[in-house]
Design a protein around this motif. Structure first.
Motif, short mmCIF file in Angstrom:
data_model
loop_
_atom_site.label_atom_id
_atom_site.label_comp_id
_atom_site.label_asym_id
_atom_site.label_seq_id
_atom_site.Cartn_x
_atom_site.Cartn_y
_atom_site.Cartn_z
N LEU A 51 22.88 12.84 76.53
CA LEU A 51 22.82 14.23 76.10
C LEU A 51 24.23 14.82 76.05
O LEU A 51 25.02 14.63 76.98
CB LEU A 51 21.96 15.04 77.08
N PHE A 52 24.51 15.51 74.95
CA PHE A 52 25.76 16.26 74.79
C PHE A 52 25.43 17.74 74.75
O PHE A 52 24.55 18.17 73.98
CB PHE A 52 26.48 15.86 73.49
N VAL A 53 26.15 18.54 75.54
CA VAL A 53 25.83 19.97 75.67
C VAL A 53 27.11 20.78 75.47
O VAL A 53 28.11 20.55 76.15
CB VAL A 53 25.22 20.28 77.05
N GLY A 54 27.06 21.76 74.56
CA GLY A 54 28.22 22.57 74.24
C GLY A 54 28.46 23.72 75.21
O GLY A 54 27.70 23.94 76.16
N VAL A 55 29.53 24.49 74.93
CA VAL A 55 29.98 25.52 75.87
C VAL A 55 29.06 26.74 75.90
O VAL A 55 29.16 27.57 76.82
CB VAL A 55 31.41 25.98 75.53
N ASN A 56 28.16 26.88 74.93
CA ASN A 56 27.21 27.99 74.94
C ASN A 56 25.80 27.56 75.35
O ASN A 56 24.94 28.41 75.60
CB ASN A 56 27.15 28.65 73.57
N PHE A 66 25.14 25.15 77.85
CA PHE A 66 25.05 24.54 79.18
C PHE A 66 24.12 25.28 80.15
O PHE A 66 23.56 24.64 81.04
CB PHE A 66 26.45 24.39 79.80
N PRO A 67 23.92 26.62 80.03
CA PRO A 67 22.98 27.24 80.98
C PRO A 67 21.56 26.70 80.85
O PRO A 67 20.75 26.85 81.77
CB PRO A 67 23.04 28.74 80.60
N ALA A 68 21.25 26.09 79.71
CA ALA A 68 19.90 25.53 79.49
C ALA A 68 19.83 24.05 79.86
O ALA A 68 18.86 23.38 79.50
CB ALA A 68 19.49 25.72 78.03
N LEU A 69 20.81 23.55 80.60
CA LEU A 69 20.85 22.12 80.90
C LEU A 69 19.57 21.64 81.58
O LEU A 69 19.02 20.59 81.23
CB LEU A 69 22.06 21.80 81.78
N THR A 70 19.08 22.39 82.55
CA THR A 70 17.88 21.97 83.27
C THR A 70 16.70 21.82 82.32
O THR A 70 15.94 20.84 82.40
CB THR A 70 17.54 22.99 84.38
N GLU A 71 16.55 22.79 81.40
CA GLU A 71 15.46 22.72 80.43
C GLU A 71 15.65 21.55 79.47
O GLU A 71 14.68 20.86 79.11
CB GLU A 71 15.36 24.02 79.66
N LEU A 72 16.88 21.30 79.06
CA LEU A 72 17.15 20.19 78.16
C LEU A 72 16.81 18.86 78.82
O LEU A 72 16.27 17.95 78.18
CB LEU A 72 18.62 20.21 77.72
N LEU A 73 17.12 18.73 80.09
CA LEU A 73 16.82 17.49 80.81
C LEU A 73 15.33 17.30 81.01
O LEU A 73 14.86 16.16 81.15
CB LEU A 73 17.53 17.50 82.16
N LYS A 111 26.37 3.47 84.67
CA LYS A 111 24.99 3.65 84.17
C LYS A 111 24.40 2.31 83.71
O LYS A 111 23.20 2.06 83.91
CB LYS A 111 25.00 4.64 83.01
N ALA A 112 25.21 1.46 83.11
CA ALA A 112 24.71 0.19 82.56
C ALA A 112 24.08 -0.69 83.63
O ALA A 112 23.19 -1.49 83.35
CB ALA A 112 25.84 -0.55 81.86
N ASP A 113 24.54 -0.54 84.86
CA ASP A 113 24.03 -1.36 85.96
C ASP A 113 22.81 -0.74 86.64
O ASP A 113 22.24 -1.35 87.55
CB ASP A 113 25.13 -1.57 87.02
N ARG A 114 22.40 0.46 86.19
CA ARG A 114 21.30 1.16 86.86
C ARG A 114 20.35 1.75 85.83
O ARG A 114 20.54 2.88 85.38
CB ARG A 114 21.86 2.26 87.78
N PRO A 115 19.34 1.03 85.43
CA PRO A 115 18.38 1.53 84.44
C PRO A 115 17.74 2.84 84.89
O PRO A 115 17.43 3.02 86.07
CB PRO A 115 17.34 0.40 84.36
N GLY A 116 17.58 3.75 83.95
CA GLY A 116 16.96 5.03 84.26
C GLY A 116 17.94 6.14 84.53
O GLY A 116 17.58 7.32 84.50
N VAL A 117 19.18 5.80 84.82
CA VAL A 117 20.20 6.82 85.06
C VAL A 117 20.57 7.47 83.73
O VAL A 117 20.70 6.79 82.71
CB VAL A 117 21.44 6.20 85.73
N ARG A 118 20.76 8.79 83.75
CA ARG A 118 21.13 9.51 82.54
C ARG A 118 22.59 9.97 82.62
O ARG A 118 23.05 10.38 83.69
CB ARG A 118 20.21 10.71 82.30
N GLY A 170 24.30 24.89 89.93
CA GLY A 170 23.39 25.86 90.50
C GLY A 170 22.00 25.77 89.89
O GLY A 170 20.99 25.82 90.60
N GLY A 171 21.95 25.62 88.56
CA GLY A 171 20.66 25.47 87.89
C GLY A 171 19.96 24.19 88.28
O GLY A 171 18.73 24.18 88.49
N LEU A 172 20.71 23.12 88.41
CA LEU A 172 20.11 21.84 88.77
C LEU A 172 19.56 21.86 90.20
O LEU A 172 18.47 21.36 90.46
CB LEU A 172 21.15 20.72 88.61
N THR A 173 20.33 22.44 91.14
CA THR A 173 19.86 22.47 92.52
C THR A 173 18.62 23.36 92.66
O THR A 173 17.72 23.05 93.45
CB THR A 173 20.97 22.94 93.48
#
Length: 240
Positions: A86-91, A93-100, A55-62, A10-13
């Motif tokens: 990026l590794f994101v814990g259970v508390n 993850f709501p900030a995933l968009t900002e982290l990315l 990912k290894a076959d597609r540069p730029g993919v995260r 939802g945050g990403l969309t």
């Protein structure tokens, strides 16, 4: 974990991302993991390695890994899986968009898993990952038990019940979206409300949910046997 995934999507969309089920077409590969039992950990790692090859076959993919496995083994995963961006814990993850959104030049840390316990206090925008007729409603997070065989309190923290009005608003939104089957989940659903002012229990929540137009089924998962009370059974019997 499914609800957490829906919140992340939802945050990403909202930030402009488009969800695709095809790994080969994605610019971001997201794995939400379980870290509770050994087979689940192995399945998660195998999936991460499979996507690392994509990912290894597609540069730029995260490649992003989230969830319980990160919360339990974060520093070790950073060392063992350099393919992951990026590794994101259970508390956290709501900030995933900002982290990315952090520029790579900032030297952003690959591990974010030390955030304060996330309480799900509001109604989060969710991207449904279930068939249209059903949805999960997370009513609480964490667990107040200290069972020696169980890692949930260590991974997810202590019991944190969501406010009753927040749950009713989210449930009304789901009913308005066409959900007919509402499935209540938590690590211990029958402990709901014990940590809230006035101690509204699962019985009070079920009465309110049963009054919402649209639902044909309300299912209650992960109830502790010691808290399947006569009062709870009476509410269930009184609401067809």
């Amino acid at each position: 974990n499914l609800v957490d995934t829906e919140i992340m999507l939802g945050g990403l969309t909202r930030a402009g991302w488009e969800v695709t089920g095809e790994a080969a077409a994605a610019d971001l590969l997201l794995v939400n993991t379980c870290g509770f039992i050994e087979p689940a950990c192995k399945e998660a790692v195998d999936t991460i390695l499979d996507l690392a090859r994509v990912k290894a076959d597609r540069p730029g993919v995260r490649l992003v890994v989230a969830g319980c496995l990160v919360q339990r083994y974060g520093p070790e995963l950073v060392q063992d899986l350099p393919e992951v961006d990026l590794f994101v814990g259970v508390n956290d993850f709501p900030a995933l968009t900002e982290l990315l959104a952090r520029p790579a030049a900032d030297g952003a840390a690959r591990l974010s898993h030390l955030g304060p316990p996330y309480a799900y206090g509001g109604v989060e925008a969710r991207y449904p990952a279930t068939p249209r007729h059903l949805a999960y409603l997370k009513i609480a997070e964490g667990c107040g038990h200290g069972c020696t065989f169980c890692l949930i309190p260590r991974i997810r923290g202590k019991l944190r019940s969501r406010p009753l009005q927040t749950l009713l608003q989210e449930a009304e939104n789901l009913a308005a979206a066409g959900v007919k089957e509402l499935i209540l989940v938590a690590q211990d659903t029958t402990a709901y409300g014990r940590d809230l002012p006035g101690h509204p229990g699962i019985e009070a929540l079920l009465k309110e949910l049963a009054a919402i137009d649209g639902f044909r089924w309300i299912r209650l998962l992960y109830g502790h046997p010691a808290r399947i009370t006569p009062e709870l059974l009476a509410v269930m019997a009184a609401n067809p």
